[in-house]
Every structure is written in C-alpha cells, then in structure tokens.
Write an enzyme that holds these catalytic residues in place. Sequence first.
Site, PDB file in Angstrom:
ATOM      1  N   ASP A 280       0.709  -1.484  -0.070  1.00 18.06           N
ATOM      2  CA  ASP A 280       0.172  -0.155   0.599  1.00 18.06           C
ATOM      3  C   ASP A 280       0.790   1.562   0.162  1.00 18.06           C
ATOM      4  O   ASP A 280       2.496   1.111   0.527  1.00 18.06           O
ATOM      5  CB  ASP A 280      -0.745  -0.127   1.234  1.00 18.06           C
ATOM      6  CG  ASP A 280      -1.931  -1.182   1.369  1.00 18.06           C
ATOM      7  OD1 ASP A 280      -2.406  -1.208   0.367  1.00 18.06           O
ATOM      8  OD2 ASP A 280      -2.547  -0.975   2.360  1.00 18.06           O
TER       9      ASP A 280
ATOM     10  N   LYS B  54      -3.410   3.727  -2.776  1.00 23.61           N
ATOM     11  CA  LYS B  54      -4.510   4.264  -3.345  1.00 23.61           C
ATOM     12  C   LYS B  54      -4.127   5.801  -2.618  1.00 23.61           C
ATOM     13  O   LYS B  54      -4.247   5.458  -1.301  1.00 23.61           O
ATOM     14  CB  LYS B  54      -5.769   3.820  -2.628  1.00 23.61           C
ATOM     15  CG  LYS B  54      -5.786   2.720  -4.063  1.00 23.61           C
ATOM     16  CD  LYS B  54      -7.464   2.252  -4.094  1.00 23.61           C
ATOM     17  CE  LYS B  54      -7.682   1.490  -2.824  1.00 23.61           C
ATOM     18  NZ  LYS B  54      -7.055  -0.180  -3.362  1.00 23.61           N
TER      19      LYS B  54
ATOM     20  N   MET C   3      -9.548   7.816   8.136  1.00 24.82           N
ATOM     21  CA  MET C   3      -9.990   8.811   6.560  1.00 24.82           C
ATOM     22  C   MET C   3     -11.161   9.797   6.867  1.00 24.82           C
ATOM     23  O   MET C   3     -12.185   9.707   6.014  1.00 24.82           O
ATOM     24  CB  MET C   3     -10.076   7.674   6.486  1.00 24.82           C
ATOM     25  CG  MET C   3      -8.952   6.534   5.734  1.00 24.82           C
ATOM     26  SD  MET C   3      -9.232   5.128   4.727  1.00 24.82           S
ATOM     27  CE  MET C   3     -10.100   4.025   5.506  1.00 24.82           C
TER      28      MET C   3
END
Length: 481
Positions: free
Chosen positions: A248, A271, A385
């Site tokens: 990641d 991402k 997030m």
Amino acid sequence: MNYAPFFFKLDALPCLIVGGGSVALAKAGTLLGCGARLHVAAETILPELQAMLERNGGSFALGGYDSAMLDGVRIVVAATDDRALNSRIRDDARLRNIPVNVVDDPELCDFIFPAIVQRGDIQIAISTAGVSPTLARYLKRRIEQVLPWNLDQLSDWLKVKRREISKRLGHLQTRRLFWDEVIEGPIAQEVLEGNNAKADALLAQALADHDPMPRAALYLIGAGPGHPDLITVRGAQLLAQADIVLYDRLIPPDVLTRYARRDALKISVGKSANRYGMTQPQIDALIAEHLAANRIVVRLKGGDPGIYAHAVEELEIARRLDVPWQIVPGITAAAGCAAAAGIPLTERSGANGVRFLTLYDEKLHDQAFWQSLALNTKDTLVFYMTTRQRALLCRKLLEAGFNSATPLLIVEQGTTPGHAEYEATIESFAARYGDHAFMTPALIIVGDVVRWRARYGWKEPPQQRRVWFGEMKEDRELIQD
C-alpha cells in the site's frame, strides 16, 4: 548515499600508499590482507610498516612523492599529514582514472575504507560515508557481539553442501526456503558446535521430508502505523519469504528495503484520497495470478490488515485456490498514534471503551448513527480517513449531545518523523484549524483521554513539515468542509 557498497577483488593488483605513519600502517594491513601487491612511498616509514611489507611481499621507497609512482597502479591511498600534498595526489590519480582514498578527508575521496566484521570469507562492511569513524567502530562492536565467533565454520559447511542441495531441489523458491530452514534452525546450530556428523544426519532427514515442488501462500501483513521499527517480528520474517509483495501507499519507506528480498517483485497498489491507484478487483486479480503460479504473495498493508482493509476479499482468493494463508496483525494507526501522543485509548476513571470509525458518505446524514455515538459519550472515538469532514464531524457531535469542551486531537503522519499533533475542543477545532491542510494519513481522536497528552506527550513536533509517505502534491488532503 554517494558510495556504492562494492567488494573489490585485490588479489595481486598493484596498489600504492603515500605516507609511512600509523595511518598508512592500518591501511597497509587491510590491503595486504586482501592480497594486494602493495608499494609504500614515504619520507620516513615506521619499522612496523616496513616489517609488514617484508613479510607479505610488499615494497617501499624512501623519498618524496612523484606522479610517476602512479604508473600501472590500480588503487592509491594518500596517507600523509600534508593536505596540499594529499590533494595533489588525488588530482594526479584522477587524471589517470585511478580511484584514490585520502585518509580522514572524505571530500577528497573516491572510495573509503569501511569498518569490517569478518568471519573467514564472510565480511560485513560498515560505512558512515566518512562522517564518523567512531560511529562505524561502535556499529562494528555491536555486530561482533551478535554474530557467532566461528560463523566461518557454517559458511564452509554450506559451501560443501550447496551443490548437493542444488541437484536435489531444482526450483529456486524451494531451495531458498529450504536453506532458510537450515540456517535458522537446529542444523546450523549443530555445525557451529562442531557436530558435523549430527548436522549431516539432520540435513539428510530434512531433505527427505522437504517437498521439492514450489509452493504458494498468501500472507496479509500489517506494517504498522508508519515508524519502520513498528512492524512485528513475525511480519518481517514472512515478508522475507515473499516472491511477490503487493504494498500500500502507507508503507514505511524503509520496510521493503530492510526486510523484503531484493529479488522479490514489489508492486505498488496504493490509493489515496485524491489519487487512485489500482482498484480492488485489479489487486485481487494480481493475487490470484501469482498464487496460481505457485508464488508466495505478501499483501503488505499499513497499520493492521483487519482494520479498514479488504482482508476478507483477499483471503477468499486463497481459500478458493486452496492455498494456505496467514494474517499477521500490525499496530493499527489508532494505537500507534495514541501511544506517540502520550494518551491512553481507555482509562479506568474515564473512557470505558474505544470505537474505530470512518465517515462513509452514507453515514454523514444518518441520524441513527450519530445518536448511537451519543449513547456512549465516555467512549473514545477514533476516526480513520475523516479529516476532510472534520467540520461536519464536530457539528454532528455537538448536535448529538456531546459536551462542547470535549477534547479533539488530529494526529498527522503519526509515529513517523513527520508526526504532528493538533488539539482543540469539538466546539473550537473548526475555527482554530479551518485553513489547515493536513497531510495524509491523519487520524482524529475524540474523548476525554486526549487531556493526558499535556502531561504524557513525548514526541516533539517535526522541525520541518514534510510528506513522509511520498512527495506528491496530490497526497495532501485538501480542505473540503
């Protein structure tokens, strides 16, 4: 790093040292020990250096330096106490494309002499790029203490057995895994104790029991919240076995170079909020492709692989292909950031529990969700997030009945050298940090436990604000209240 870590074969190559003092003596010992054909030129020469040269087939000449001495030489060491002379030697050597070392003067060096840990043919070279020889010697002592004194015995034994194993185990992955088991297990220990017959018997049994076919496996490994040392021992062990590493964006920069094999295929599948990489179906297809080819696949995730990741989807691939798998937990961002900020996530007199949350779009206006948070206002809330929705978060918490003085902390790039903390209350946070562009990843902690930060916080703010997980502008989380 300006120096490439080479091991250069010096057997019978002509080398020159200019200087005859104690420093020259040390460099001569290194060069002669590697089989160099050494000549020393100096106004005066130590008796010890003269004797060393005579014992090892070297030569010396008393007198001043002349550039003609460089003719036919492959390596030059300038070891005088005259910097102007050393600089002249360096210039003359470079005109002839001869690498030169100027002792204790890194700016003039083409190469440097590292500190060496040696066990027979095994050498570990330690360099600080000439900045701190003391630090290099310290590291040498530490490594000397860890390695067995007779490690060369194991090296010699492996050299004899290597061809036999290569014939028996034809596949590269199979051989590598087998040697890992040998070196890290009881067979190597018997060799180090001098019990070669017992080691041979154990090796024969291990060969008989070892499956000669390559094998597939899937390991979901949590790399931790960002600090390179916060990966688990088990995670590092299994990462070292990987043929394929799918990693990641939020992987500590040093983890792959420190723990993954250099020849492993490493594929970034990361991402971010504003820059999309591979889709999850594309990642799943890669996992399936490499498992079907009998490769060991590591899915390396920031934090813990079971927190806001896709563990179930990825494990289902291994189950469908009847491939063994393991989940290796990691320190999740909530635990890592709270620890670095000096706050507990729960405490006996305050927070009864902790909830890990994220604000998906469907939750933003779901009143039942916000009311459920209000039922346990003493719980610590950790939002992943969610930084871009911080103003909305604060407003919704106040509407749900949270005390306006409840502390709220955002930890930016937690546990890394870019670790930064921003504290206010639910009521004041949006006004205080409304114009601040937080760097990802950033985590929000809400609850009374944040008050302990003032007493137990131990991380100093970074001297320079920088992106730890990449330098791309789009990795910064934009203000979208």
